[in-house]
Design an enzyme around this catalytic site. Sequence first.
Site, PDB file in Angstrom:
ATOM      1  N   CYS B  30       3.862  -7.116  -1.918  1.00  0.00           N
ATOM      2  CA  CYS B  30       3.543  -7.718  -3.278  1.00  0.00           C
ATOM      3  C   CYS B  30       1.497  -7.888  -2.408  1.00  0.00           C
ATOM      4  CB  CYS B  30       3.901  -9.175  -3.645  1.00  0.00           C
ATOM      5  SG  CYS B  30       6.037  -9.139  -4.163  1.00  0.00           S
ATOM      6  N   ASP B  31       0.972  -8.452  -3.335  1.00  0.00           N
ATOM      7  CA  ASP B  31       0.034  -7.623  -3.105  1.00  0.00           C
ATOM      8  C   ASP B  31      -0.990  -9.055  -3.216  1.00  0.00           C
ATOM      9  OD1 ASP B  31      -0.745  -8.010  -6.051  1.00  0.00           O
ATOM     10  OD2 ASP B  31      -1.291  -6.457  -5.540  1.00  0.00           O
TER      11      ASP B  31
END
Lengths: 147, 147, 147, 147
Positions: B30-31
């Site tokens: 995830c970012d």
Amino acid sequence: MIFSSVGMIPVMSSDSQQGTTTIRVRYAECDPMGVVHHAVYPIWFEIGRTELLRETGLTYRELEEAGVYLAVVDLSVKYRRPARYDDLLTLKTTWNDSGRVKITHDYELLRHGECLATGRTTLACLDKEGGIRPLPESLMIGNTDEN
Amino acid sequence: MIFSSVGMIPVMSSDSQQGTTTIRVRYAECDPMGVVHHAVYPIWFEIGRTELLRETGLTYRELEEAGVYLAVVDLSVKYRRPARYDDLLTLKTTWNDSGRVKITHDYELLRHGECLATGRTTLACLDKEGGIRPLPESLMIGNTDEN
Amino acid sequence: MIFSSVGMIPVMSSDSQQGTTTIRVRYAECDPMGVVHHAVYPIWFEIGRTELLRETGLTYRELEEAGVYLAVVDLSVKYRRPARYDDLLTLKTTWNDSGRVKITHDYELLRHGECLATGRTTLACLDKEGGIRPLPESLMIGNTDEN
Amino acid sequence: MIFSSVGMIPVMSSDSQQGTTTIRVRYAECDPMGVVHHAVYPIWFEIGRTELLRETGLTYRELEEAGVYLAVVDLSVKYRRPARYDDLLTLKTTWNDSGRVKITHDYELLRHGECLATGRTTLACLDKEGGIRPLPESLMIGNTDEN
């Protein structure tokens, strides 16, 4: 000697903006075939458009701080020849159009002038809650309608 | 409770083979937007087709040991809704066609039945030296010409 | 303007070799906390020692082509302050010792002179079959016994 | 057959909590040496402690939603034997101690009972602003002082 992985030599044209980034292939980006894994190319494309944006005097970091998010909604890549560990590659990024809420970029990855891959991404402009919002004026640069 | 990230429930049909894999989203995938980075999806697609192949009684590892390599030559992804950290996703992989030297897979990523993304990859069959070679018989399963 | 992610300004000393690499943080390297994921640092350390080796007139790619492989057998990292997206970081890599079959590197990651993290890796020298082999003469540079 | 990459069979003991996760090695996790890249192990360790936490009836996702963040401040890994593509590995995670603001986990990665690597991480408990905060009661499980 300094190699650039994110430098940008911008080339302006009447209806688009284009820039070039140099990328040194990392060992961790290569797979057991001894070539760059195909999932790495979208990460490089992101670097290309980030540096192209920087050349316009704006950074994506500033955009997010201002509540403007650009999310990839469409990606396509054609892999023509493998990139290898330690290759020094040239990524040409073209900001070829902006709509009201979307931006399209085209990419060409080269090694000594030989095309290894081409790609295209479409970004949608979102607000902090993830809802679609219009692109800010500052991102209308590439828009042919604006030129 | 056991969640599968690589299990496969194959669904055969007259002209294709389809399977389902369950994927738990990793934090590292995830970012800063709090969603899965778009470059992760091709890695999941690779898991989907790997497990679908396994269901045919063959593993990609065995193929490489036999000198048969499958390289992605074309990738496209449409991102419809964001996947989030810790989501338990369902990846439907369809082996929808084999040519003489290429295989095409289609992917549908779902969360509780809601489509988050779709994708397609084309693989080319290569020998150890990276040259194009015909697909082995064992990879002709999905080929409509064979059915 | 050119930013370097792999450039190297070597600083020699009597019993060690040190170099500095500049790294621009990629968006894909950051996690939902908005900071660089901790698993990215070992990848940067690999870039640091690769560029330090390049400064000696040798590349790791050439080593592998010659059948010499350097595998990480020990890694440690202390994370002091978070690195953030788009940060321009300085990585100081010190090749502080070589044994008969192992090399130790120390790393210091800085942002505007502030230390964000420190690390150490130990590499073992392997042959193509993965067996331990002595380091080639060309990798004895950092060895205090050699100086 | 269903293989689990995130399942957890918890083994409780008087002063620690331990769990086992099965991980299938992804192709994208392997490097040109044909083995898993060393930077992948910390990502697997994160899966191990995430699933161990889940077994306590809590998820890390819920913790972050409650404003509790666990950041890695210290990491060490010893690599003994290489893991290879498509290996089905067993990760033993031990939550061996909690302090007032820190948690320590130990990891052992096995293939058919053979130890491939061991590791340790220390997590610090942070608030949304990144400041140190005490661990919530719910994370005191592993604390010997609590038993």
